[in-house]
Design a protein around this motif. Sequence first.
Motif, PDB file in Angstrom:
ATOM      1  N   ASP A   1      58.100  29.843  52.525  1.00  0.00           N
ATOM      2  CA  ASP A   1      57.907  29.111  53.768  1.00  0.00           C
ATOM      3  C   ASP A   1      56.813  28.057  53.572  1.00  0.00           C
ATOM      4  O   ASP A   1      56.130  28.032  52.551  1.00  0.00           O
ATOM      5  N   SER A   2      56.651  27.175  54.546  1.00  0.00           N
ATOM      6  CA  SER A   2      55.706  26.066  54.396  1.00  0.00           C
ATOM      7  C   SER A   2      54.264  26.547  54.302  1.00  0.00           C
ATOM      8  O   SER A   2      53.454  25.956  53.583  1.00  0.00           O
ATOM      9  N   ALA A   3      53.929  27.629  54.971  1.00  0.00           N
ATOM     10  CA  ALA A   3      52.562  28.154  54.891  1.00  0.00           C
ATOM     11  C   ALA A   3      52.261  28.669  53.485  1.00  0.00           C
ATOM     12  O   ALA A   3      51.176  28.431  52.946  1.00  0.00           O
ATOM     13  N   THR A   4      53.217  29.351  52.878  1.00  0.00           N
ATOM     14  CA  THR A   4      53.028  29.847  51.513  1.00  0.00           C
ATOM     15  C   THR A   4      52.954  28.680  50.539  1.00  0.00           C
ATOM     16  O   THR A   4      52.124  28.670  49.631  1.00  0.00           O
ATOM     17  N   ARG A   5      53.814  27.676  50.740  1.00  0.00           N
ATOM     18  CA  ARG A   5      53.759  26.485  49.889  1.00  0.00           C
ATOM     19  C   ARG A   5      52.386  25.828  49.976  1.00  0.00           C
ATOM     20  O   ARG A   5      51.781  25.476  48.971  1.00  0.00           O
ATOM     21  N   ASP A   6      51.862  25.696  51.192  1.00  0.00           N
ATOM     22  CA  ASP A   6      50.542  25.088  51.377  1.00  0.00           C
ATOM     23  C   ASP A   6      49.449  25.932  50.713  1.00  0.00           C
ATOM     24  O   ASP A   6      48.495  25.385  50.157  1.00  0.00           O
ATOM     25  N   ASP A   7      49.601  27.255  50.752  1.00  0.00           N
ATOM     26  CA  ASP A   7      48.648  28.133  50.054  1.00  0.00           C
ATOM     27  C   ASP A   7      48.688  27.895  48.551  1.00  0.00           C
ATOM     28  O   ASP A   7      47.650  27.842  47.896  1.00  0.00           O
ATOM     29  N   PHE A   8      49.895  27.755  47.999  1.00  0.00           N
ATOM     30  CA  PHE A   8      50.029  27.480  46.565  1.00  0.00           C
ATOM     31  C   PHE A   8      49.358  26.162  46.207  1.00  0.00           C
ATOM     32  O   PHE A   8      48.652  26.064  45.211  1.00  0.00           O
ATOM     33  N   VAL A   9      49.604  25.132  47.009  1.00  0.00           N
ATOM     34  CA  VAL A   9      49.021  23.806  46.754  1.00  0.00           C
ATOM     35  C   VAL A   9      47.499  23.889  46.816  1.00  0.00           C
ATOM     36  O   VAL A   9      46.796  23.374  45.934  1.00  0.00           O
ATOM     37  N   ALA A  10      46.982  24.555  47.834  1.00  0.00           N
ATOM     38  CA  ALA A  10      45.530  24.700  47.961  1.00  0.00           C
ATOM     39  C   ALA A  10      44.953  25.457  46.766  1.00  0.00           C
ATOM     40  O   ALA A  10      43.892  25.101  46.247  1.00  0.00           O
ATOM     41  N   GLU A  11      45.675  26.477  46.311  1.00  0.00           N
ATOM     42  CA  GLU A  11      45.190  27.248  45.175  1.00  0.00           C
ATOM     43  C   GLU A  11      45.132  26.393  43.908  1.00  0.00           C
ATOM     44  O   GLU A  11      44.200  26.514  43.108  1.00  0.00           O
ATOM     45  N   VAL A  12      46.094  25.504  43.728  1.00  0.00           N
ATOM     46  CA  VAL A  12      46.071  24.601  42.570  1.00  0.00           C
ATOM     47  C   VAL A  12      44.805  23.754  42.604  1.00  0.00           C
ATOM     48  O   VAL A  12      44.083  23.645  41.604  1.00  0.00           O
ATOM     49  N   PHE A  13      44.501  23.172  43.759  1.00  0.00           N
ATOM     50  CA  PHE A  13      43.316  22.328  43.844  1.00  0.00           C
ATOM     51  C   PHE A  13      42.026  23.138  43.712  1.00  0.00           C
ATOM     52  O   PHE A  13      41.039  22.656  43.149  1.00  0.00           O
ATOM     53  N   LEU A  14      42.039  24.384  44.191  1.00  0.00           N
ATOM     54  CA  LEU A  14      40.870  25.245  43.992  1.00  0.00           C
ATOM     55  C   LEU A  14      40.646  25.542  42.509  1.00  0.00           C
ATOM     56  O   LEU A  14      39.505  25.564  42.045  1.00  0.00           O
ATOM     57  N   VAL A  15      41.726  25.748  41.779  1.00  0.00           N
ATOM     58  CA  VAL A  15      41.608  25.973  40.337  1.00  0.00           C
ATOM     59  C   VAL A  15      40.998  24.738  39.668  1.00  0.00           C
ATOM     60  O   VAL A  15      40.171  24.856  38.768  1.00  0.00           O
ATOM     61  N   LEU A  16      41.377  23.567  40.136  1.00  0.00           N
ATOM     62  CA  LEU A  16      40.863  22.329  39.539  1.00  0.00           C
ATOM     63  C   LEU A  16      39.363  22.145  39.772  1.00  0.00           C
ATOM     64  O   LEU A  16      38.664  21.627  38.903  1.00  0.00           O
ATOM     65  N   VAL A  17      38.855  22.549  40.933  1.00  0.00           N
ATOM     66  CA  VAL A  17      37.424  22.349  41.216  1.00  0.00           C
ATOM     67  C   VAL A  17      36.551  23.518  40.769  1.00  0.00           C
ATOM     68  O   VAL A  17      35.341  23.360  40.618  1.00  0.00           O
ATOM     69  N   ARG A  18      37.177  24.662  40.525  1.00  0.00           N
ATOM     70  CA  ARG A  18      36.421  25.862  40.160  1.00  0.00           C
ATOM     71  C   ARG A  18      35.554  25.614  38.923  1.00  0.00           C
ATOM     72  O   ARG A  18      35.960  24.926  37.998  1.00  0.00           O
ATOM     73  N   HIS A  19      34.363  26.184  38.938  1.00  0.00           N
ATOM     74  CA  HIS A  19      33.410  26.107  37.821  1.00  0.00           C
ATOM     75  C   HIS A  19      33.117  24.664  37.417  1.00  0.00           C
ATOM     76  O   HIS A  19      33.193  24.296  36.239  1.00  0.00           O
ATOM     77  N   ASP A  20      32.804  23.870  38.432  1.00  0.00           N
ATOM     78  CA  ASP A  20      32.428  22.472  38.203  1.00  0.00           C
ATOM     79  C   ASP A  20      33.527  21.705  37.460  1.00  0.00           C
ATOM     80  O   ASP A  20      33.283  21.062  36.443  1.00  0.00           O
ATOM     81  N   PHE A  21      34.749  21.792  37.979  1.00  0.00           N
ATOM     82  CA  PHE A  21      35.896  21.059  37.430  1.00  0.00           C
ATOM     83  C   PHE A  21      36.202  21.453  35.975  1.00  0.00           C
ATOM     84  O   PHE A  21      36.609  20.613  35.168  1.00  0.00           O
ATOM     85  N   ALA A  22      36.030  22.713  35.643  1.00  0.00           N
ATOM     86  CA  ALA A  22      36.209  23.157  34.250  1.00  0.00           C
ATOM     87  C   ALA A  22      37.590  22.807  33.700  1.00  0.00           C
ATOM     88  O   ALA A  22      37.715  22.359  32.553  1.00  0.00           O
ATOM     89  N   VAL A  23      38.635  22.981  34.506  1.00  0.00           N
ATOM     90  CA  VAL A  23      39.992  22.671  34.039  1.00  0.00           C
ATOM     91  C   VAL A  23      40.125  21.175  33.757  1.00  0.00           C
ATOM     92  O   VAL A  23      40.710  20.781  32.751  1.00  0.00           O
TER      93      VAL A  23
END
Length: 192
Positions: free
Chosen positions: A49-71
């Motif tokens: 559903d759209s809420a789960t999709r939005d959660d996935f998208v948010a999680e991707v961006f959280l991974v990108l910023v985690r640990h001072d943009f480590a990824v």
Amino acid sequence: MSLSDVDRLLLQRCLDREPRAWQNFVDRFVGLVVHVVQRTTDGRGLQIDSATRDDFVAEVFLVLVRHDFAVLRRFRRQCSLATYLTVIARRVVVRRLHAMQNEAAGGHAHAVASTNGHAGVHPANTHSAIERIDNTEQIEYLMTRLDDREAMIVKMFHLEGKSYHEISQEIGVNENTIGPTLHRARLKMNPQ
């Protein structure tokens, strides 16, 4: 495809934490991330559903910023930023699907349904699909090192499971050239 000057500058501005740089980064790549999330789940026969999709998208961006943009700091700049982000986004989605599978196995079904309409994630089917997703994504990423003909043969053999005979018939090459082409492609994909 190589890293564009626009993306190189945008990436550096993010890493330097310049004002509005992260917002500009998100604005530039949110469509790509949404597309990757949707394609990854749809391609595996899952509907979210759209809420789960939005959660996935948010999680991707959280991974990108985690640990001072480590990824982002680990990005070697040997391909386009979009290609790199596609690989990262798919990995995040695969991990999330795997976690949802484990929840479903424990009796905690989440907002995922198979295309046949049955609610929940079916652990027996999803586990092998998760492994296949990991292999598929790795092969798709490595295929960017190949010319078009080699990439087509690798895709048909490794991802579509076609035989040498089927490949030769479909693309009009001698069946005896498929094996050597796959061998050369594997060397290019794993140059160590």
